[in-house]
Design a protein around this motif. Structure first.
Motif, mmCIF file in Angstrom:
data_model
loop_
_atom_site.group_PDB
_atom_site.id
_atom_site.type_symbol
_atom_site.label_atom_id
_atom_site.label_comp_id
_atom_site.label_asym_id
_atom_site.label_seq_id
_atom_site.Cartn_x
_atom_site.Cartn_y
_atom_site.Cartn_z
ATOM 1 N N GLY A 99 0.839 -1.197 0.000
ATOM 2 C CA GLY A 99 0.000 0.000 0.000
ATOM 3 C C GLY A 99 0.869 1.240 0.000
ATOM 4 N N THR A 100 0.506 2.245 -0.793
ATOM 5 C CA THR A 100 1.283 3.483 -0.848
ATOM 6 C C THR A 100 0.349 4.685 -0.789
ATOM 7 N N SER A 101 0.917 5.816 -0.366
ATOM 8 C CA SER A 101 0.135 7.046 -0.271
ATOM 9 C C SER A 101 1.068 8.245 -0.382
ATOM 10 N N ASP A 102 0.546 9.336 -0.955
ATOM 11 C CA ASP A 102 1.307 10.580 -1.038
ATOM 12 C C ASP A 102 1.037 11.489 0.157
ATOM 13 N N LEU A 103 0.080 11.105 1.005
ATOM 14 C CA LEU A 103 -0.229 11.902 2.189
ATOM 15 C C LEU A 103 0.887 11.817 3.213
#
Length: 328
Positions: A99-103
């Motif tokens: 899982g990845t996120s830019d937040l």
């Protein structure tokens, strides 16, 4: 003709060496290394550390192995770094991203959530953990491609604080927690709740029970001390495959802490020579002195300059439950 019992190999030493475990080395590997260095008959550890983790790993020799449960039940303190933006299969740097996120969270957003992770909390251990499922370790099942279903459990986190934020992508925390708590799971769940995902990149244990950073010794230091006291071999001996023996264990033994150091939270019964002899024979002894308690569920007795027994105090008498007869 009666068979003679096999003589135990090694030295009958007792006590603790509080190792500063190096990164990349497993806990059982550390035990094997110290057992070899000290030429010890019996050796074990109190509380596993992941290979990627560093820090305090209590190593028990001889009679100290009987006090391991008291150390494992004690509080533990960890300092760890969480990298935001990525969740992995192992909740640390060894796994693959799932899982990845830019937040990225700010300090206030992090601190607002920390109370949710203190006290008695419900936690699902990581898939890559030593939890047993149907007789098999969860990490073995995970490595074979299975997705082990691990039930949540109640663990205790006494404190959790944000120490610093070196950059927008990471944050450093310190946690004091009880037995069975997985710090990797805290990082995983905190990242999920913040909506940005996260995994541990650095993990260091700084206290276990009564033992602290001041007690720790690096493995390299122990190896250097051992090497300084080994015999010198000539070329012929080296070519024949001979191994140099340690001629003087004294400098190494200076790092050993007494077995009773693990029992600092228990009441200590100090015995005279006559009382120590009775307890070593398995008999109870009447305690004298106005400060002696009448009842105590758990206590330990010392005499002859060493740990004698674990037991309980009932109606003013110490009753041994486990006697320590080893030398060292």
């Amino acid at each position: 003709m009666a068979r003679r019992g096999k003589k135990a190999k090694g030295r009958p030493i007792s006590g603790w060496v509080i190792l500063d475990k190096p990164k990349g080395m497993g806990s059982t590997d550390c035990v094997s290394k110290l057992k070899w260095l000290y030429f010890a008959q019996k050796c074990g550890h109190a509380g596993t550390l992941d290979p990627l983790a560093t820090g305090l790993l209590p190593i028990a020799f001889g009679d100290a192995t009987k006090t391991v449960p008291y150390v494992m039940d004690g509080r533990k303190t960890y300092r760890f770094t969480v990298r935001w933006g990525v969740q992995t299969t192992t909740d640390d740097t060894e796994g693959e991203a799932v899982g990845t996120s830019d937040l990225r969270p700010n300090a206030d957003e992090i601190r607002d959530l920390l109370p949710n992770y203190t006290g008695e909390i419900e936690q699902v251990p990581p898939s890559f953990s030593a939890i047993k499922i149907g007789g098999e370790r969860a990490y073995d099942l995970a490595r074979s491609g299975e997705a082990p279903e691990i039930e949540s459990r109640i663990v205790t986190v006494h404190s959790l604080g944000l120490v610093e934020m070196p950059d927008a992508d990471s944050a450093v925390f310190e946690a004091e927690c009880g037995k069975g708590t997985y710090v990797r799971a805290i990082a995983r769940d905190l990242g999920r709740d913040l909506g940005c995902f996260g995994h541990i990149t650095e993990l260091r244990r700084t206290t276990v029970g009564a033992f602290t950073e001041e007690d720790m010794v690096p493995l390299d230091e122990l190896i250097d001390v051992a090497d300084e006291n080994r015999e010198e071999l000539d070329e012929e001996a080296i070519e024949s495959g001979a191994k140099a023996r340690i001629l003087d264990f004294g400098p190494l033994d200076e790092y050993i802490i007494a077995p009773e150091a693990a029992l600092s939270e228990l009441y200590e019964v100090m015995l005279n020579d006559d009382q120590a002899g009775r307890v070593l024979a398995g008999n109870s002894v009447l305690l004298r002195g106005r400060d002696a308690p009448a009842f105590c569920d758990e206590a330990f007795a010392t005499g002859h300059g060493r740990l004698i027994a674990l037991g309980a105090i009932d109606q003013g008498s110490f009753h041994p439950k486990r006697v320590f007869g080893g030398k060292g």
